[in-house]
Design an enzyme around this catalytic site. Structure first.
Site, PDB file in Angstrom:
ATOM      1  N   GLN A 179       0.735  -1.190  -0.166  1.00  0.00           N
ATOM      2  CA  GLN A 179       0.006   0.044   0.053  1.00  0.00           C
ATOM      3  C   GLN A 179       0.854   1.435  -0.132  1.00  0.00           C
ATOM      4  OE1 GLN A 179       0.130   1.233   3.418  1.00  0.00           O
ATOM      5  NE2 GLN A 179      -1.638   2.542   3.888  1.00  0.00           N
ATOM      6  N   ARG A 180       2.116   1.071   0.389  1.00  0.00           N
ATOM      7  CA  ARG A 180       2.952   2.288   0.456  1.00  0.00           C
ATOM      8  C   ARG A 180       4.434   1.995   0.169  1.00  0.00           C
ATOM      9  NH1 ARG A 180       2.109  -0.477   4.929  1.00  0.00           N
ATOM     10  NH2 ARG A 180       3.828  -1.086   6.259  1.00  0.00           N
ATOM     11  N   ASP A 237      12.144   2.698  11.586  1.00  0.00           N
ATOM     12  CA  ASP A 237      10.894   2.982  12.000  1.00  0.00           C
ATOM     13  C   ASP A 237      10.593   2.655  13.737  1.00  0.00           C
ATOM     14  OD1 ASP A 237      11.140   0.321  12.277  1.00  0.00           O
ATOM     15  OD2 ASP A 237       9.320  -0.295  11.184  1.00  0.00           O
ATOM     16  N   ASN A 238      11.718   2.892  14.232  1.00  0.00           N
ATOM     17  CA  ASN A 238      11.861   2.709  15.452  1.00  0.00           C
ATOM     18  C   ASN A 238      12.833   3.405  16.264  1.00  0.00           C
ATOM     19  OD1 ASN A 238      14.527   0.886  16.365  1.00  0.00           O
ATOM     20  ND2 ASN A 238      13.597   0.112  14.558  1.00  0.00           N
ATOM     21  N   CYS A 285      19.464  16.393  20.100  1.00  0.00           N
ATOM     22  CA  CYS A 285      19.020  17.642  20.595  1.00  0.00           C
ATOM     23  C   CYS A 285      17.605  17.958  20.462  1.00  0.00           C
ATOM     24  CB  CYS A 285      19.840  18.693  19.911  1.00  0.00           C
ATOM     25  SG  CYS A 285      21.746  18.706  19.718  1.00  0.00           S
ATOM     26  N   CYS A 299       3.953   2.156  12.440  1.00  0.00           N
ATOM     27  CA  CYS A 299       2.923   1.905  11.374  1.00  0.00           C
ATOM     28  C   CYS A 299       1.765   0.768  11.533  1.00  0.00           C
ATOM     29  CB  CYS A 299       3.191   2.039   9.962  1.00  0.00           C
ATOM     30  SG  CYS A 299       4.150   3.802   9.563  1.00  0.00           S
ATOM     31  N   CYS A 356      24.325  18.458  24.732  1.00  0.00           N
ATOM     32  CA  CYS A 356      24.094  17.339  24.281  1.00  0.00           C
ATOM     33  C   CYS A 356      24.968  16.316  24.780  1.00  0.00           C
ATOM     34  CB  CYS A 356      23.967  17.563  22.660  1.00  0.00           C
ATOM     35  SG  CYS A 356      23.614  15.834  21.902  1.00  0.00           S
ATOM     36  N   CYS A 359      26.694  15.632  20.911  1.00  0.00           N
ATOM     37  CA  CYS A 359      27.228  16.290  19.802  1.00  0.00           C
ATOM     38  C   CYS A 359      27.530  17.671  20.536  1.00  0.00           C
ATOM     39  CB  CYS A 359      26.232  16.403  18.746  1.00  0.00           C
ATOM     40  SG  CYS A 359      24.848  17.839  19.285  1.00  0.00           S
TER      41      CYS A 359
END
Length: 377
Positions: A179-180, A237-238, A285, A299, A356, A359
């Site tokens: 679908q994507r 996606d995590n 950050c 998703c 941070c 960085c």
């Protein structure tokens, strides 16, 4: 100062009587066909050393380009340089072709023909041109994930001619992906995503080097995946993987093009803190700590509008190309959010965190942590 203009028919007749016809377009433009009898000399080369390409200063010279403007400009420059018998072909090669006058195809190797035809619209852009396209072909990009974001992004990066794509993912294609995740097809269901993606990208652009790496990305292999890479595109996606990728890109001084989607919204940014300490922010950050899992569903849990990853993935691909070519204003220090339902974009300025953990200026890289445990806490 104006110069005489001849119609294509008149120019062809003058060539038959000894006039010299010069096509002043670039080589990639001439690849589509030249007026019969013309010699190809790009305008810059012609004006830099006219005596190497032209007869005596009083010889008859005809200039032709695509539409007539560049040839007229070049003609005026030649008049200023002392050439007295210069004309331009009105309407250029377009008019010559429209009048069905004879055309010839310049000799090219198969590789030259493919380059000129495939990337012709890039070659017309002054910001890209032959030099930029050659740079893209020599570039190496890591696409982390062959799913919702990595699929459209890698498809357009391949089409744009990014020469080496390294795609890392350990998942297989499921029907719910289609679908994507447009790089995959129904016939790919059950196949490793990286192999499915590689086959489709090479079908689109066979000259590329597409490296399919079927692994779960971890602290143990991230350094090897980043070896030799110019830009990283985050299609994960995590949160554990996003933090790992952020830290690794800072350690390796590689720009990271970030993207994320959920339901009907998405966001994109570029994190370049590894090369711009204290100036450019990093992912930490923006998110010093991950949100609780309940506030960050993936998703599979929350759903996503199928076209949304395409929008975000294309924005990421655009930022990758800008990074590779050093053009435009990158999304460094800016978070671009997109609301599909309202069809609105919103930009938020991001500043580097002077404290941070990764960085901050002068802070040494402490090594990778247990990112799963960090995000669970």
């Amino acid at each position: 100062m104006s110069i005489p203009e001849l119609s294509p028919e008149q120019a062809r007749a003058r060539v038959a009587h000894g006039a010299v016809l010069i096509d002043v377009r670039e080589a990639h433009e001439r690849a589509g066909g030249m007026a019969e009898g013309a010699r190809g000399v790009a305008r810059a080369a012609l004006l830099a050393e006219p005596a190497a390409h032209l007869p005596a200063v009083d010889g008859e010279i005809l200039l032709i380009c695509q539409s007539g403007k560049r040839s007229a400009d070049a003609g005026r420059a030649l008049l200023d340089a002392g050439y007295s018998n210069v004309s331009s072909v009105a309407g250029g090669t377009a008019a010559w072709r429209a009048q069905a006058l004879p055309m010839v195809q310049p000799l090219q190797s198969d590789a030259e023909r493919d380059f000129n035809e495939r990337y012709s619209r890039h070659l017309l852009l002054p910001q890209v041109g032959v030099t930029g396209q050659t740079t893209l072909l020599a570039s190496r990009v890591l696409v982390l994930g062959a799913g919702g974001l990595g699929a459209p992004a890698s498809f357009y990066l391949a089409a744009a001619g990014v020469g080496h794509l390294r795609i890392a993912d350990d998942d297989v294609v499921e029907r719910s992906n289609l679908q994507r995740q447009i790089v995959h097809t129904d016939a790919s269901v059950g196949e490793p995503k990286v192999l499915s993606a590689r086959a489709r990208l090479l079908a689109l652009n066979p000259s590329l080097d597409v490296e399919a790496v079927q692994v779960r990305v971890t602290s143990a292999n991230i350094d090897a995946l980043l070896e030799g890479v110019d830009v990283v595109l985050d299609g994960s996606d995590n949160f554990p993987l996003r933090y790992l990728l952020n830290d690794a890109c800072i350690a390796h001084r590689i720009p990271l093009v970030y993207g994320a989607v959920e339901r009907f919204s998405g966001q994109v940014s570029v994190f370049d803190a590894g090369r711009q300490r204290g100036v450019a922010p990093c992912y930490r950050c923006l998110f010093p700590e991950p949100p609780p899992p309940a506030f960050a569903p993936n998703c599979a849990e929350a759903g996503v509008l199928g076209v949304l990853p395409g929008m975000v993935g294309l924005l990421q691909a655009t930022e990758v190309i800008k990074q590779l070519l050093g053009m435009g204003e990158p999304l460094v220090g800016r978070l671009l959010a997109f609301d599909a339902l309202g069809m609105r974009f919103r930009e938020t300025r991001l500043r580097p965190d002077p404290a941070c953990a990764v960085c901050a200026p002068g802070r040494a890289f402490a090594g990778y942590v247990d990112y799963a445990a960090f995000c669970a806490v």
